[in-house]
Structures are given as structure tokens and as C-alpha cells.
Design a protein around this motif. Structure first.
Motif, PDB file in Angstrom:
ATOM      1  N   SER A 185       0.089   5.049  -4.134  1.00 46.23           N
ATOM      2  CA  SER A 185      -0.973   4.268  -3.501  1.00 46.23           C
ATOM      3  C   SER A 185      -1.967   3.859  -4.572  1.00 46.23           C
ATOM      4  CB  SER A 185      -1.700   5.123  -2.456  1.00 46.23           C
ATOM      5  OG  SER A 185      -2.940   4.519  -2.111  1.00 46.23           O
TER       6      SER A 185
ATOM      7  N   LYS B 126      -8.075   6.126  -5.716  1.00 47.83           N
ATOM      8  CA  LYS B 126      -6.989   6.952  -6.256  1.00 47.83           C
ATOM      9  C   LYS B 126      -7.061   7.007  -7.790  1.00 47.83           C
ATOM     10  CE  LYS B 126      -4.673   7.898  -2.424  1.00 47.83           C
ATOM     11  NZ  LYS B 126      -5.628   8.098  -1.325  1.00 47.83           N
TER      12      LYS B 126
ATOM     13  N   ASN C 105       0.850  -1.198   0.000  1.00 48.47           N
ATOM     14  CA  ASN C 105       0.000   0.000   0.000  1.00 48.47           C
ATOM     15  C   ASN C 105       0.884   1.246   0.000  1.00 48.47           C
ATOM     16  OD1 ASN C 105       0.586   0.763   2.888  1.00 48.47           O
ATOM     17  ND2 ASN C 105      -0.351  -1.238   3.220  1.00 48.47           N
ATOM     18  N   GLY C 106       0.257   2.398  -0.077  1.00 50.08           N
ATOM     19  CA  GLY C 106       1.021   3.643  -0.177  1.00 50.08           C
ATOM     20  C   GLY C 106       1.725   4.028   1.114  1.00 50.08           C
ATOM     21  N   THR C 107       1.179   3.605   2.234  1.00 51.73           N
ATOM     22  CA  THR C 107       1.821   3.908   3.520  1.00 51.73           C
ATOM     23  C   THR C 107       3.098   3.088   3.663  1.00 51.73           C
ATOM     24  OG1 THR C 107      -0.400   4.216   4.419  1.00 51.73           O
ATOM     25  CG2 THR C 107       1.401   4.101   6.005  1.00 51.73           C
TER      26      THR C 107
ATOM     27  N   GLN D 254      -1.621  10.549  -4.450  1.00 50.18           N
ATOM     28  CA  GLN D 254      -2.790  11.198  -5.058  1.00 50.18           C
ATOM     29  C   GLN D 254      -2.533  11.655  -6.492  1.00 50.18           C
ATOM     30  OE1 GLN D 254      -4.503  14.200  -2.513  1.00 50.18           O
ATOM     31  NE2 GLN D 254      -4.403  12.899  -0.697  1.00 50.18           N
TER      32      GLN D 254
ATOM     33  N   ASP E 259       5.635  11.822  -2.282  1.00 55.60           N
ATOM     34  CA  ASP E 259       4.422  11.072  -1.928  1.00 55.60           C
ATOM     35  C   ASP E 259       3.415  11.296  -3.065  1.00 55.60           C
ATOM     36  OD1 ASP E 259       2.039  10.095  -1.004  1.00 55.60           O
ATOM     37  OD2 ASP E 259       2.242  10.894   1.027  1.00 55.60           O
TER      38      ASP E 259
HETATM   39  C1  LIG Z   1      -1.073  11.755   0.473  1.00 56.63           C
HETATM   40  C2  LIG Z   1      -1.213  10.308   0.842  1.00 56.63           C
HETATM   41  N1  LIG Z   1      -0.140   9.631   1.269  1.00 56.63           N
HETATM   42  C3  LIG Z   1      -0.214   8.331   1.605  1.00 56.63           C
HETATM   43  C4  LIG Z   1      -1.383   7.643   1.534  1.00 56.63           C
HETATM   44  C5  LIG Z   1      -1.426   6.224   1.987  1.00 56.63           C
HETATM   45  O1  LIG Z   1      -1.797   5.320   1.004  1.00 56.63           O
HETATM   46  P1  LIG Z   1      -2.473   3.921   1.400  1.00 56.63           P
HETATM   47  O2  LIG Z   1      -3.860   4.185   1.818  1.00 56.63           O
HETATM   48  O3  LIG Z   1      -2.393   3.130   0.116  1.00 56.63           O
HETATM   49  O4  LIG Z   1      -1.649   3.329   2.467  1.00 56.63           O
HETATM   50  C6  LIG Z   1      -2.542   8.294   1.080  1.00 56.63           C
HETATM   51  C7  LIG Z   1      -3.815   7.566   1.016  1.00 56.63           C
HETATM   52  O5  LIG Z   1      -4.874   8.065   1.202  1.00 56.63           O
HETATM   53  C8  LIG Z   1      -2.453   9.668   0.736  1.00 56.63           C
HETATM   54  O6  LIG Z   1      -3.522  10.345   0.313  1.00 56.63           O
END
Ligand SMILES: Cc1ncc(COP(=O)(O)O)c(C=O)c1O
Length: 370
Positions: A183, A188, A58-60, A157, A154
Motif C-alpha cells: 500500500s 505508509k 491501492n493496497g486493498t 505496513q 500483506d
Molecule cells: C495491513 C494492511 N493491509 C492492507 C491495507 C490496505 O491498504 P490501502 O489503504 O492502500 O487500501 C492497509 C492500509 O492501511 C494495511 O495497514
């Protein structure tokens, strides 16, 4: 039925058959972790972005792995905007590093390089530049201000956003910094059918390290060189993403056309500030976000609800005011982040909005503020 912020079944409808087939072929194929489906998507995404990319959970995770790959240690300072989703800062705290808040530009909502200048220190180990709402942050200015400090873009988005001027003209967001993180959260620009994410890097060694960290720090099976985690892009998600990536240019164009209609309709409204696109970027309108007088926002949200139109506030509390991050004390003014969190409002902008939905949204907002 109210007009939702995003309508995934409707978005998927034109290619639902291909999506079903791609997912079912993984289900029937029996390869549920990694393998050729994930590799094929990584290749396809790399070709689209013209940059190497690896899939992660995932993005985190992508952000955390990027920081770990840069060797961020407890006590290191990482500069991050106060006006963003919590994940951008959460990963800093999880590594025991110090989140140092900077402010954002009031018109574009992305990181303000001058504010970064205010908080740079000899402990600054990285900067997280968020391509918020779908347009590119000013990476070139950041590089000039913070010479030699690695920048993590990051790009959660802004998959598909492009730099259109300057040093990085023609390059995609997420492909110019030390790391770019993506992400594939379903809503998205490029969304999976569940969680997913990816990492890119301009440095081949960094990406090798990131790949190893995402796989328990292994380079070879059962040989753990580094402290890592388990963060994999799932083959079912990769199969779905491969289908959706083919339709991304079309989806982004549709969102741009809708946004242009919104801009034309709302620009004349005195109490409404429309989003600005930076001169060096295009805008993929992951969100279409207006700024309105803060004292009117609650009532406006209510009015839109009555009209059957969804709205969202991204984000109502700046990160330095969140309890979880209160120990990271501001070192510069975060006045714009505070102001925006009281006055922003996002409206539906997805590619499957029907012409009469767009009309209803334009009419409702124009009437309210005229
Ligand atoms: C700016 C930003 N960074 C990181 C993330 C994290 O992504 P994920 O939900 O895939 O972990 C998001 C997700 O909403 C985001 O909007």
C-alpha cells in the motif's frame, strides 16, 4: 500544535521542490492513465526490491487481485490474523471465501505459525501473512507448517523491511510469497500523495494474471479473458512515489534511530512492554507500538493529549469481534489478539520528528510510568 503521529508536509519539506516538479510534469504532460511515468516507477521499485512489481490502485485492491489470481473461490478458506487492519480480511469476504482467524505473537504482533497449524484444513486455499507495524512475519515457519499453501504477504505496513536470517535472508518483505501486496497510502513507509498500491510475485505467470485482473481481465485491449476490476496506479502518484523512493533508505534509518532511543528509554519501565523485533527480520517501525496495562490505556491517551502528543490505537477491536465479520466464527483461541487490542498504543515515530519532540515524548511516557 500537538506532535502528530505523522507530519507529511514536514516529511516532504527537504524534497518538496522535486515532488512539485515531478507532479507538475505529469499535470502538464497530459498522460493521466498508465504510461511511461507508471512504468518508470514500477522499474525503479522492482530494482529497489530486487523483485518484479506492478502498480495498482491501492493496497486493498492489491490483496483482492492477489487472491483472485490464486483462483480463490466461494467457500475456500483463507487464514488471516484477527489482529490486523480490516482490509486483510475484507477481501476474503468480498470473494465469498471464508476468513479463518489465527492469532498473533504477543511480542512481535505478527502471525503466529502455531496458531495457523490449529486452523489448517483441507479447504485452506491461502494464508495472508501481515508484516504488521513494519517487520517481517515468519514466512519460513508458515511454509513449513502449511506445505504448498500459497502465502500472500500483506506488506502494506512494511515496504523496505528485510529478512535478515534464514532461507530468505537479504530479501525484502513482500518478495518471497506467492504474492506480496503493498500500500502506498500517504502515511505508509513509502507513501503517495493519495492512494496507491502494488503487487509482486515470485511466480511470473501469477504476476501476468494479476496484471490482467487489475485491468478488467484484459490481456489485449477489449479482449477480456478473466473477470477483473479497474485498479490502476495513477501517474501523478507514480511520479511522487519515484521521488519518495529515493529518500526511503534515509527515512527508514531516521525512524530506526528514533525507535532505538524509545527502546532505551522505555525498556526499564515496569508497566510498559516495548515492541520486539523477530530474530529473522529487521524493523522499519511503520509503527512504534507499546503494550501497557489495558485498564490504564484510556487515561494514558488523555494524559498524552494534555501533553500535546498524539497517540493511536492500531487496532482497538480484533476482526473476529467486528460486526462485518461476525459470521466467521473463531476456530482457535484468539486470546493474544483480544489482549493486544485492549493494551497496544502507538506513538509518533516519523522521520521528521524534531529532537525536542522525541525528548518530549520520552519524558512524558517515562514520567507517567515511573
Ligand atoms: C495491513 C494492511 N493491509 C492492507 C491495507 C490496505 O491498504 P490501502 O489503504 O492502500 O487500501 C492497509 C492500509 O492501511 C494495511 O495497514
Amino acid at each position: 500544535m500537538p506532535i502528530p503521529m505523522v507530519d507529511l508536509p514536514k516529511i516532504h519539506a527537504p524534497y518538496q521542490g522535486a515532488l512539485d516538479e515531478a507532479v507538475l510534469s505529469v499535470v502538464h504532460g497530459g498522460g493521466y492513465i498508465g504510461g511511461p511515468v507508471v512504468e518508470a516507477f514500477e522499474k525503479q521499485a522492482a530494482s529497489f526490491l530486487d523483485a518484479p512489481i506492478i502498480g495498482v490502485g491501492n493496497g486493498t485492491d492489491a490483496l483482492q487481485i492477489a487472491l483472485m489470481s490464486l483462483g480463490i473461490q466461494p467457500g475456500d478458506e483463507v487464514i488471516v490474523p484477527a489482529f490486523t487492519y480490516a482490509a486483510s480480511a475484507e477481501v476474503i469476504a468480498l470473494l465469498g471465501a471464508v476468513a479463518v482467524w489465527c492469532d498473533v505473537n504477543e511480542s512481535t504482533f505478527t502471525i503466529d505459525p502455531n496458531s495457523v497449524k490449529d486452523v489448517l484444513s483441507d479447504k485452506t486455499a491461502a494464508i495472508i501473512a501481515v508484516h504488521l507495524y513494519g517487520q517481517c512475519a515468519d514466512i519460513e515457519s508458515l511454509e513449513k507448517i502449511a506445505v504448498g499453501i500459497p502465502i500472500v504477504e500483506d506488506t502494506a505496513q512494511a515496504f523496505g523491511a528485510k529478512f535478515i536470517k534464514g532461507k530468505y535472508s537479504g530479501r525484502f518483505a513482500g518478495t518471497v510469497g506467492a504474492f506480496g501486496t503493498f500500500s502506498f497510502f500517504p502515511t505508509k513507509n513509502l507513501g503517495a500523495l493519495g492512494d496507491g498500491g502494488a503487487i509482486s510475485s515470485t511466480n511470473a505467470d501469477f504476476l501476468v494474471k494479476a496484471k490482467s485482473i487489475a485491468s478488467h481481465g484484459q490481456r489485449k485491449k477489449y479482449e477480456h479473458h478473466l473477470l477483473g476490476l479497474n485498479s490502476r496506479l495513477d501517474p501523478i502518484q507514480a511520479a511522487a512515489l519515484a521521488v519518495k523512493l529515493k529518500f526511503l533508505p534515509e527515512a527508514l534509518s531516521a525512524k530506526t534511530l528514533i525507535s532505538e532511543q524509545y527502546l532505551a528509554a522505555f525498556q526499564p519501565l515496569k508497566q510498559v512492554v516495548v515492541p520486539e523485533t523477530a530474530s529473522f527480520s529487521n524493523h522499519t517501525y511503520h509503527q512504534f507500538t507499546l503494550t501497557i496495562p489495558s485498564e490504564k490505556r484510556d487515561r494514558f491517551v488523555e494524559y498524552m493529549r494534555e501533553k500535546g502528543i498524539s497517540t493511536m490505537v492500531y487496532y482497538p477491536i480484533p476482526l473476529h469481534k467486528q460486526k462485518a465479520y461476525a459470521h466467521f466464527e473463531p476456530r482457535t483461541s484468539l486470546a493474544i489478539s483480544e489482549k493486544l487490542s485492549r493494551s497496544v498504543i502507538s506513538i509518533p515515530v516519523h522521520e521528521a520528528l524534531a529532537p525536542n519532540d522525541i525528548l518530549a515524548i520520552k519524558d512524558a511516557i517515562t514520567k507517567y510510568f515511573s
